[in-house]
Design a protein around this motif. Structure first.
Motif, short mmCIF file in Angstrom:
data_model
loop_
_atom_site.label_atom_id
_atom_site.label_comp_id
_atom_site.label_asym_id
_atom_site.label_seq_id
_atom_site.Cartn_x
_atom_site.Cartn_y
_atom_site.Cartn_z
N MET A 146 0.82 -1.21 0.00
CA MET A 146 0.00 0.00 0.00
C MET A 146 0.86 1.27 0.00
SD MET A 146 -3.28 0.94 2.41
CE MET A 146 -2.34 0.90 3.92
N ALA A 147 1.75 1.43 0.99
CA ALA A 147 2.52 2.67 1.10
C ALA A 147 3.61 2.77 0.02
CB ALA A 147 3.13 2.79 2.50
N TRP A 148 4.54 1.83 0.02
CA TRP A 148 5.63 1.88 -0.97
C TRP A 148 5.11 1.63 -2.37
CZ3 TRP A 148 11.00 2.73 -0.56
CH2 TRP A 148 11.47 2.99 0.73
N GLY A 149 3.99 0.95 -2.51
CA GLY A 149 3.42 0.66 -3.83
C GLY A 149 2.68 1.81 -4.46
N ASP A 150 2.44 2.87 -3.70
CA ASP A 150 1.80 4.07 -4.24
C ASP A 150 2.83 4.81 -5.10
OD1 ASP A 150 0.86 6.66 -4.69
OD2 ASP A 150 0.17 6.96 -2.65
N PRO A 151 2.55 5.04 -6.37
CA PRO A 151 3.54 5.65 -7.26
C PRO A 151 3.73 7.16 -7.10
CG PRO A 151 1.51 5.28 -8.46
CD PRO A 151 1.31 4.67 -7.07
N LEU A 157 5.15 9.00 -4.74
CA LEU A 157 6.51 9.35 -4.34
C LEU A 157 7.47 8.29 -4.87
CD1 LEU A 157 5.94 10.25 -0.56
CD2 LEU A 157 6.23 11.85 -2.48
N ASP A 158 8.65 8.73 -5.31
CA ASP A 158 9.64 7.76 -5.76
C ASP A 158 10.31 7.10 -4.56
OD1 ASP A 158 11.95 9.36 -4.91
OD2 ASP A 158 11.58 10.60 -6.67
N ARG A 199 11.00 8.21 -0.54
CA ARG A 199 10.46 7.40 0.55
C ARG A 199 11.57 6.97 1.52
NH1 ARG A 199 5.21 6.12 -0.31
NH2 ARG A 199 4.47 6.35 -2.44
N SER A 200 12.73 6.62 0.98
CA SER A 200 13.85 6.23 1.85
C SER A 200 14.28 7.39 2.74
CB SER A 200 15.03 5.75 1.01
OG SER A 200 14.82 4.45 0.53
N ILE A 201 14.36 8.57 2.18
CA ILE A 201 14.75 9.75 2.97
C ILE A 201 13.72 10.01 4.07
CG2 ILE A 201 14.99 12.27 2.82
CD1 ILE A 201 16.41 11.75 0.07
N ILE A 202 12.45 9.93 3.73
CA ILE A 202 11.38 10.12 4.71
C ILE A 202 11.49 9.07 5.81
CG2 ILE A 202 8.89 9.99 5.08
CD1 ILE A 202 8.60 11.19 2.22
N ASN A 203 11.69 7.82 5.42
CA ASN A 203 11.81 6.74 6.41
C ASN A 203 12.95 6.99 7.38
OD1 ASN A 203 9.67 5.23 5.48
ND2 ASN A 203 10.85 3.41 5.10
N LEU A 204 14.11 7.39 6.86
CA LEU A 204 15.25 7.64 7.76
C LEU A 204 14.92 8.72 8.77
CD1 LEU A 204 18.26 7.35 5.29
CD2 LEU A 204 17.52 5.71 7.03
N ALA A 205 14.25 9.77 8.34
CA ALA A 205 13.88 10.84 9.27
C ALA A 205 12.86 10.35 10.30
CB ALA A 205 13.33 12.04 8.50
N MET A 206 11.84 9.63 9.85
CA MET A 206 10.81 9.15 10.78
C MET A 206 11.38 8.13 11.76
SD MET A 206 7.29 8.85 8.54
CE MET A 206 7.94 7.63 7.40
#
Length: 132
Positions: A49-54, A56-57, A61-68
């Motif tokens: 659902m989240a990563w499969g949504d096109p 955001l590239d 998503r990786s940058i957001i994940n590292l911050a969160m």
């Protein structure tokens, strides 16, 4: 159940590409019936659902994940997602900038832990050299 199955099937290849097939397949193989419920949840929801949504590239998503993950203090997940970030084309400088930005908003102790975790992974992956 059909929707969950579809999201699982959509998320599994994404999860393998980002985190590495060896890691994902080992997680699935080790899962007993109890833990397989979580494997299905994370693969379907986070990856299907989240990563499969096109929208955001994967790099974003990786940058957001590292911050969160820094904000949450989830250091084992920071390590996992630093490797994923490298797989998604995030540079060492971008990882450093993300964690530095997180320091301003999440606090120095949280960022210190994330920096240490990222440093360990970056050395292990050959993205940076260890200082002798």
């Amino acid at each position: 159940m059909a929707d969950d199955d579809a999201l699982f099937e959509k998320g599994l290849p994404i999860r393998r590409e980002v985190l590495g097939a060896d890691y994902v397949d080992a997680s699935l193989e080790k899962a007993d019936d109890f833990m397989m419920a979580f494997q299905r949840i994370t693969t379907s929801w986070a990856w299907g659902m989240a990563w499969g949504d096109p929208t955001l590239d994967r790099k974003t998503r990786s940058i957001i994940n590292l911050a969160m993950l820094t904000a949450l203090g989830k250091i084992p997940e920071v390590k996992l997602h630093v490797k994923g970030a490298l797989n998604n084309g995030v540079s060492v400088d971008e990882i450093r900038a993300t964690l530095s930005h997180a320091a301003a908003y999440c606090g120095i102790p949280a960022a210190l832990d994330a920096f240490k975790a990222a440093h360990e992974v970056l050395i292990a992956e050959g993205a940076i050299k260890a200082k002798k």
